[in-house]
Design a protein around this motif. Sequence first.
Motif, PDB file in Angstrom:
ATOM      1  N   ASP A 143       0.832  -1.199   0.000  1.00 24.05           N
ATOM      2  CA  ASP A 143       0.000   0.000   0.000  1.00 24.05           C
ATOM      3  C   ASP A 143       0.869   1.252   0.000  1.00 24.05           C
ATOM      4  O   ASP A 143       1.907   1.309   0.666  1.00 24.05           O
ATOM      5  N   GLY A 144       0.431   2.280  -0.728  1.00 21.06           N
ATOM      6  CA  GLY A 144       1.221   3.493  -0.847  1.00 21.06           C
ATOM      7  C   GLY A 144       1.109   4.435   0.322  1.00 21.06           C
ATOM      8  O   GLY A 144       1.953   5.333   0.479  1.00 21.06           O
ATOM      9  N   ASN A 145       0.104   4.278   1.185  1.00 22.67           N
ATOM     10  CA  ASN A 145      -0.146   5.234   2.261  1.00 22.67           C
ATOM     11  C   ASN A 145       0.743   4.926   3.461  1.00 22.67           C
ATOM     12  O   ASN A 145       0.268   4.620   4.550  1.00 22.67           O
ATOM     13  N   TYR A 589      14.770   2.512  -3.252  1.00 22.38           N
ATOM     14  CA  TYR A 589      14.126   3.815  -3.442  1.00 22.38           C
ATOM     15  C   TYR A 589      12.633   3.562  -3.536  1.00 22.38           C
ATOM     16  O   TYR A 589      12.185   2.616  -4.206  1.00 22.38           O
ATOM     17  N   SER A 590      11.852   4.394  -2.886  1.00 20.06           N
ATOM     18  CA  SER A 590      10.398   4.257  -2.996  1.00 20.06           C
ATOM     19  C   SER A 590       9.734   5.595  -2.736  1.00 20.06           C
ATOM     20  O   SER A 590      10.279   6.464  -2.052  1.00 20.06           O
ATOM     21  N   LYS A 591       8.568   5.738  -3.292  1.00 16.72           N
ATOM     22  CA  LYS A 591       7.744   6.919  -3.078  1.00 16.72           C
ATOM     23  C   LYS A 591       6.443   6.489  -2.417  1.00 16.72           C
ATOM     24  O   LYS A 591       5.863   5.459  -2.786  1.00 16.72           O
ATOM     25  N   GLY A 592       6.024   7.245  -1.420  1.00 24.59           N
ATOM     26  CA  GLY A 592       4.790   6.921  -0.712  1.00 24.59           C
ATOM     27  C   GLY A 592       3.983   8.168  -0.443  1.00 24.59           C
ATOM     28  O   GLY A 592       4.426   9.297  -0.713  1.00 24.59           O
ATOM     29  N   VAL A 593       2.793   7.976   0.085  1.00 25.32           N
ATOM     30  CA  VAL A 593       1.919   9.098   0.403  1.00 25.32           C
ATOM     31  C   VAL A 593       1.497   9.019   1.864  1.00 25.32           C
ATOM     32  O   VAL A 593       1.565   7.963   2.503  1.00 25.32           O
ATOM     33  N   GLY A 594       1.059  10.163   2.380  1.00 23.42           N
ATOM     34  CA  GLY A 594       0.481  10.250   3.716  1.00 23.42           C
ATOM     35  C   GLY A 594      -0.799  11.059   3.613  1.00 23.42           C
ATOM     36  O   GLY A 594      -0.772  12.285   3.544  1.00 23.42           O
ATOM     37  N   ARG A 595      -1.917  10.383   3.558  1.00 24.23           N
ATOM     38  CA  ARG A 595      -3.184  11.070   3.325  1.00 24.23           C
ATOM     39  C   ARG A 595      -3.574  11.929   4.526  1.00 24.23           C
ATOM     40  O   ARG A 595      -3.227  11.629   5.667  1.00 24.23           O
ATOM     41  N   ARG A 623       0.281  14.071   1.443  1.00 21.70           N
ATOM     42  CA  ARG A 623       1.710  14.323   1.512  1.00 21.70           C
ATOM     43  C   ARG A 623       2.414  13.296   0.630  1.00 21.70           C
ATOM     44  O   ARG A 623       1.992  12.137   0.561  1.00 21.70           O
ATOM     45  N   GLU A 624       3.495  13.690  -0.014  1.00 25.55           N
ATOM     46  CA  GLU A 624       4.276  12.765  -0.829  1.00 25.55           C
ATOM     47  C   GLU A 624       5.684  12.668  -0.263  1.00 25.55           C
ATOM     48  O   GLU A 624       6.318  13.692   0.017  1.00 25.55           O
ATOM     49  N   GLY A 625       6.149  11.461  -0.082  1.00 26.22           N
ATOM     50  CA  GLY A 625       7.475  11.263   0.484  1.00 26.22           C
ATOM     51  C   GLY A 625       8.318  10.342  -0.371  1.00 26.22           C
ATOM     52  O   GLY A 625       7.831   9.332  -0.886  1.00 26.22           O
ATOM     53  N   GLN A 626       9.567  10.706  -0.539  1.00 28.16           N
ATOM     54  CA  GLN A 626      10.517   9.872  -1.255  1.00 28.16           C
ATOM     55  C   GLN A 626      11.556   9.338  -0.271  1.00 28.16           C
ATOM     56  O   GLN A 626      12.106  10.107   0.523  1.00 28.16           O
ATOM     57  N   SER A 627      11.816   8.051  -0.345  1.00 33.01           N
ATOM     58  CA  SER A 627      12.714   7.394   0.600  1.00 33.01           C
ATOM     59  C   SER A 627      13.884   6.767  -0.138  1.00 33.01           C
ATOM     60  O   SER A 627      13.703   6.101  -1.165  1.00 33.01           O
ATOM     61  N   TYR A 628      15.075   6.972   0.415  1.00 32.82           N
ATOM     62  CA  TYR A 628      16.299   6.384  -0.118  1.00 32.82           C
ATOM     63  C   TYR A 628      16.954   5.582   1.008  1.00 32.82           C
ATOM     64  O   TYR A 628      17.185   6.106   2.097  1.00 32.82           O
ATOM     65  N   ASP A 629      17.253   4.315   0.744  1.00 32.56           N
ATOM     66  CA  ASP A 629      17.767   3.420   1.785  1.00 32.56           C
ATOM     67  C   ASP A 629      18.976   2.642   1.292  1.00 32.56           C
ATOM     68  O   ASP A 629      19.051   2.276   0.106  1.00 32.56           O
ATOM     69  N   LYS A 650      14.626  10.622   3.915  1.00 30.17           N
ATOM     70  CA  LYS A 650      13.250  10.820   3.470  1.00 30.17           C
ATOM     71  C   LYS A 650      13.002  12.309   3.256  1.00 30.17           C
ATOM     72  O   LYS A 650      13.377  13.128   4.101  1.00 30.17           O
ATOM     73  N   SER A 651      12.390  12.640   2.149  1.00 28.40           N
ATOM     74  CA  SER A 651      11.963  14.016   1.899  1.00 28.40           C
ATOM     75  C   SER A 651      10.460  14.009   1.668  1.00 28.40           C
ATOM     76  O   SER A 651       9.933  13.164   0.944  1.00 28.40           O
ATOM     77  N   ILE A 652       9.764  14.935   2.326  1.00 28.92           N
ATOM     78  CA  ILE A 652       8.308  14.956   2.322  1.00 28.92           C
ATOM     79  C   ILE A 652       7.826  16.295   1.782  1.00 28.92           C
ATOM     80  O   ILE A 652       8.270  17.353   2.242  1.00 28.92           O
ATOM     81  N   GLU A 653       6.934  16.252   0.813  1.00 23.93           N
ATOM     82  CA  GLU A 653       6.319  17.443   0.258  1.00 23.93           C
ATOM     83  C   GLU A 653       4.843  17.479   0.643  1.00 23.93           C
ATOM     84  O   GLU A 653       4.249  16.474   1.010  1.00 23.93           O
ATOM     85  N   ASN A 654       4.271  18.673   0.561  1.00 24.04           N
ATOM     86  CA  ASN A 654       2.838  18.871   0.844  1.00 24.04           C
ATOM     87  C   ASN A 654       2.485  18.619   2.301  1.00 24.04           C
ATOM     88  O   ASN A 654       1.374  18.175   2.613  1.00 24.04           O
ATOM     89  N   GLU A 655       3.426  18.892   3.221  1.00 24.34           N
ATOM     90  CA  GLU A 655       3.090  18.789   4.636  1.00 24.34           C
ATOM     91  C   GLU A 655       1.944  19.746   4.945  1.00 24.34           C
ATOM     92  O   GLU A 655       1.760  20.769   4.292  1.00 24.34           O
ATOM     93  N   ILE A 656       1.147  19.405   5.955  1.00 28.07           N
ATOM     94  CA  ILE A 656      -0.106  20.113   6.212  1.00 28.07           C
ATOM     95  C   ILE A 656       0.002  20.951   7.471  1.00 28.07           C
ATOM     96  O   ILE A 656       0.406  20.455   8.527  1.00 28.07           O
ATOM     97  N   TYR A 657      -0.368  22.233   7.348  1.00 24.01           N
ATOM     98  CA  TYR A 657      -0.450  23.151   8.482  1.00 24.01           C
ATOM     99  C   TYR A 657      -1.726  23.970   8.354  1.00 24.01           C
ATOM    100  O   TYR A 657      -2.278  24.142   7.264  1.00 24.01           O
ATOM    101  N   THR A 658      -2.198  24.497   9.491  1.00 21.27           N
ATOM    102  CA  THR A 658      -3.357  25.373   9.484  1.00 21.27           C
ATOM    103  C   THR A 658      -2.896  26.796   9.165  1.00 21.27           C
ATOM    104  O   THR A 658      -2.063  27.361   9.861  1.00 21.27           O
ATOM    105  N   LEU A 659      -3.447  27.366   8.099  1.00 22.65           N
ATOM    106  CA  LEU A 659      -3.031  28.699   7.641  1.00 22.65           C
ATOM    107  C   LEU A 659      -4.241  29.615   7.520  1.00 22.65           C
ATOM    108  O   LEU A 659      -5.387  29.172   7.356  1.00 22.65           O
ATOM    109  N   LEU A 660      -3.969  30.907   7.581  1.00 18.43           N
ATOM    110  CA  LEU A 660      -5.003  31.931   7.409  1.00 18.43           C
ATOM    111  C   LEU A 660      -4.866  32.520   6.020  1.00 18.43           C
ATOM    112  O   LEU A 660      -3.806  33.028   5.647  1.00 18.43           O
TER     113      LEU A 660
END
Length: 844
Positions: A143-145, A589-595, A623-629, A650-660
């Motif tokens: 699973d990708g999540n 190497y793998s790419k995964g997501v964090g819903r 969130r999208e994360g790339q992992s190198y091992d 691991k590098s993670i894009e689209n991290e989530i924060y509460t913004l105004l």
Amino acid sequence: MSAAGLAGGLVAPASAQTADSQASQVDEIVVLGYRAQNERSVATKRDDPRIAEFLTSDDIGQQPDYNIADSFRRVPGVQTVFDEDEGRYVSVRGLNPSYTLGSLDGATLATAERGNRQLNMEAIPSTAVGGLEVIKSRTPDADGNAIGGLVNLRTRSAFDHNGLYAVANAFIGGSNSTAVPGEGYSRDSDDGLNYRVDGTVSTTFGDQDQFGVLLSANYSQKRRDQERFGASGTVTSSTPTPAPAGVSALYQGYPNTVDRYGATLKLEYKPTDAFQAGLTLSHYQQDDNELRLSHQLATTAGQTFVRFNDFPLEKPLTVIQAQMKWSPAELHRITARVSHSDATFLEDSRQLQFNLSGAAPTFSTALRDRIVYATNIDPRFTDSTQYRFSSFAPYIDDSKDTVREAQADYAYNRESQSRGWGFQTGVKLRQTERDNDRTQTVYSAYTGTAPLTLNNFERRADYQPIAGGFNQLFLDYSAFDTFFKANRAAFTVNTASTNINTIGSDWVVTEDVLAVYGLAEHRGERHRLILGGRWEQTETDIDRIRRTGTGANLSDFSAVSQSGDYDNFLPSATLSYDVTDDVKLRLAYSKGVGRPNPSQLGGAETVNPDGGISRGNPDLLAREGQSYDASLEYYLPGDGGLISVGVFHKSIENEIYTLLTRELVDGVTVDVSQPQNAADAKVSGLELNFIRNRLDFLPGVLADFGVSANATWLDAETSLLGTNGVGRNVDFLPGQSDFLGNLAVFYERGDFRGRVSYAYVGDAYASAGSSPANDRILEASHQVDLQARYAISDRFEVIGEVRNLIDDEKITYGNVESGGRTYELATDVSFYGRQFWAGVAMRF
């Protein structure tokens, strides 16, 4: 201790002669023990192409682990996130537990953790499964999540043993943390003996033993108290001085009872090696009955109070799964699985509070070893006649998560003996529905003829809380409940608060995921290469509540329905290569997501008095994360153990924060506060693992010692953003420790076995804000556990265990700046005590 582990403890022979003697008495010899468990785990790791860790069924039961999350802390790179004194969630390589996906025999587990995706494994005892798997670098069929990793709980099988097989154990125990008075308040008993029992029975039958049935069941009860102290404000003097404004000290006692019970029934059919099918039914439940008895001292008027809370929690988890594996022809394999999992978090709670009337009490404070001590306290603080009714707010939180899955896979030339190219493809459908419901009535005033004071409902007890030199006041909730039912009309309902908490807190988030993958594998004498990709399409439907006005009227609330969708392509590549017969190199190497968490998608929409809006965001992307091992592993000769070193990034894009942000709503531009994909994060690490089953270079009896140890160093970067998007860059992730370490020394000789284990988790940021002044740091923990075993026969063994031998506590502290100096102030201190167990294991 796991039921399968009992067999290991019972029949590990002292010599070949003993083994031969046992072989004449039983049909099958199960040779287990600390060394054999290590051998199994290491062998599984060696044969698996992925970067992964494994614990056998016995290994997760060799320490007094109450649940699965506790067991995972023995794996390199895995951090158990504790709730009080027990593991609750699992963090892999420093990432938030919401980034960890959990499954049971491959079926995604539901979790009802009130708004997030953190897999709550408290309800699953370590006896419930046959093994644990932690997959750190995923392949396309996974699973990708799972940016952090995947954890899979593997059940036992009736085909693990031929014919009838049964094991069981029974333990009694106790805790040395029993000081808080906790009888009554719906608790029939306070302190007493703890106990746990479990057993597994299986059999195979039919003319070719083609049918199998396995039943595993468990029950446990644990009672212990938690003593807790928290402080806020600025205190810097080590000598008693008048308490500064804004200082408060909260004294709390938590008498607690935890019941766990459950069972797994597994029906299996294996007429030939080419076909097998099975049906698994599992139900595990944890019931908590905890009181929170609080007494707060504060310099601000109206903030000194005595409070009663009870938390009777029910957390059931049910999993139903049917699966099939069929090889219609040589090199061809078809597998299929359907599953249903549901989990509930039900909290039927009461909160009752009496506040000190009149002016704020006067007192002095002194900072001693970071803890605020209060002296010269105003006598009114302990005078129950001075406290008046403030609020009564019973509520029910009912969060339910349901996961339904169907999966089919086809593989060609991917058997254990295969060479050359192999292929695999598959499709998976999953629907997840999270239903969050809250019902609360808030009574905010008493209109009787005379003030309602605490002395009418006081429960007297001779108890001094930690960091407090006074007798704490306690509420007798049973007495109040009787009075309330007889005088309900005299209590005023706060309509707005009741409506906001009851209507405005309800939401439903439905998530549908369609996944298709393909992979190719090339296998030679020394290598395995797996390449491929996975495509996942995600659709979300959200039903929530929108509130306008104060919430005092039903017309202030209206239903809102929204939807969103996105898709992700997730490539991966994994290589394992045998440099020599004993040295293995792995690259991945793998790419995964964090819903997004369900609450981030379906949070209630509120129109504020100034016209601004607060709400969830159905358009959030994963969130999208790339992992190198990379890892290098040396397997000691003769199944002697393992030395490995691994690095990852691991590098993670689209991290989530509460913004105004500013947004056009109904023709008007307003401020909108909601979660946004707004930041990136990085984490790198080094993992070391060492297992040596016998120290055979030592003389005599010392050669029978063995050692297992692991260490993980983590380095991270991310941005912490405030509600206006302004924040700071930091070198940590919330909840992440820079260093994790585990050490176990075990000894096996003759009929005796013993092990001492040490677990270390470094400092972690329990919470962090847009400025360091808001940071709270969870201090490093040191836990030592002991186990000793003695086999009195080939079928019975006596066992003793001690958990938290050094009586380690948990401390959270913050930094206070004053006069150009930085002071550490303990904001939360908790003591849980030790747990002692004695029991017997039986094999039949």
